[in-house]
Design an enzyme around this catalytic site. Structure first.
Site, mmCIF file in Angstrom:
data_model
loop_
_atom_site.group_PDB
_atom_site.id
_atom_site.type_symbol
_atom_site.label_atom_id
_atom_site.label_comp_id
_atom_site.label_asym_id
_atom_site.label_seq_id
_atom_site.Cartn_x
_atom_site.Cartn_y
_atom_site.Cartn_z
ATOM 1 N N ASP A 1 41.549 41.606 -9.138
ATOM 2 C CA ASP A 1 40.685 42.038 -10.238
ATOM 3 C C ASP A 1 40.672 43.554 -10.354
ATOM 4 O O ASP A 1 40.916 44.268 -9.384
ATOM 5 C CB ASP A 1 39.225 41.631 -9.965
ATOM 6 C CG ASP A 1 39.072 40.137 -9.803
ATOM 7 O OD1 ASP A 1 39.862 39.399 -10.401
ATOM 8 O OD2 ASP A 1 38.160 39.747 -9.068
HETATM 9 N N1 URA Z 1 39.215 36.682 -5.570
HETATM 10 C C1 URA Z 1 38.491 37.438 -6.416
HETATM 11 O O1 URA Z 1 37.350 37.102 -6.727
HETATM 12 N N2 URA Z 1 39.037 38.566 -6.894
HETATM 13 C C2 URA Z 1 40.267 38.987 -6.560
HETATM 14 O O2 URA Z 1 40.718 40.034 -7.025
HETATM 15 C C3 URA Z 1 41.009 38.189 -5.675
HETATM 16 C C4 URA Z 1 40.450 37.039 -5.201
#
Ligand code: URA
Length: 242
Positions: free
Chosen positions: A102
């Site tokens: 993310d």
């Molecule tokens: N899980 C998440 O919530 N975000 C990420 O970036 C990777 C795994």
């Protein structure tokens, strides 16, 4: 010499199976001639076209990036935000991230121009373990962590069992640090899992992808993977038919 479908897959044009279909459908030319036979061998100097577009025989490269927060896991962004390839200004190969983190998650992100390698590591059947460290709101009870270990119902289905460990708590601030190991790669999965048990994530970092960690790297820095590491990652995925 390499098999034609492998070269097409490695160029990131299609999965190996799709590449085979493209060949048998007559959509692939080698040095100007349509080739429909699977397993045709090609070498570096051969000109390969898929649907009339030449694929480039770049050298295959593999990196691990310590992705900082505030960066998109993509090669471009229509809103002109920072993207992970901005950290590789001197790399001429067209690399892209293997999966994504993310915008507000930091940590290990593998980058390559080897489409076949990327497909292998992203395929749900071969998912390798990823270790995340989350700072969460509240102090989790053992029972909540056990729910995550067993698998928890999310809107897109039940999660596979996870390994979960509370590594520290800050009673004054009412926060905790949770280490969570999962092998699936659903969208915002760790955030959603922890939210579902009442502990929203305040900060999230991926510490490990398989056995690849962040040793020696600061946010925004990268290093090439050694040929041995690439081979080990391939083996890890191949031996992991879930
Ligand atoms: N899980 C998440 O919530 N975000 C990420 O970036 C990777 C795994």
């Amino acid at each position: 010499m390499e098999r034609l479908q492998k070269v097409i897959a490695q160029a990131g044009v299609a999965s190996r199976r799709k590449a085979e279909a493209l060949i048998t459908e007559g959509k692939v030319k080698v040095n100007g001639q349509v080739v429909t036979e699977l397993g045709t061998k090609v070498s570096k100097g051969d000109k390969i076209e898929v649907n009339g577009v030449q694929i480039e025989g770049e050298e295959l490269v593999y990196y691990v990036l310590y992705k900082p927060t505030g960066v998109i896991s993509s090669v471009s962004d229509d809103k002109d935000r920072k993207v992970v390839t901005d950290f590789f200004p001197y790399i001429k190969e067209r690399i892209y991230p293997i999966g994504r983190l993310d915008y507000d998650t930091s940590g290990v992100l593998l980058m390559t121009n080897d489409g076949e390698f990327a497909n292998l590591l992203m395929h749900p059947k071969y998912d390798v373990d990823k270790v995340y460290v989350a700072k969460v709101k509240g102090i989790p009870f053992r029972e909540k962590m056990r729910q995550l270990e067993k698998g928890i119902e999310l809107e897109d289905g039940k999660t596979a069992p996870a390994k979960v460990k509370v590594t520290s708590v800050d009673k004054k601030k009412g926060t905790a640090i949770v280490q969570i190991t999962i092998h699936e790669g659903r969208n915002r999965q760790v955030r959603r899992m922890l939210e579902a048990v009442g502990h929203p994530v305040l900060k999230l970092k991926r510490e490990r992808f398989g056995f690849i960690g962040l040793e020696g790297l600061r946010p925004g820095e990268y290093r090439p993977l050694s040929p041995h590491e690439v081979k080990q990652l391939r083996n890890l995925a191949a031996n992991l038919t879930r």
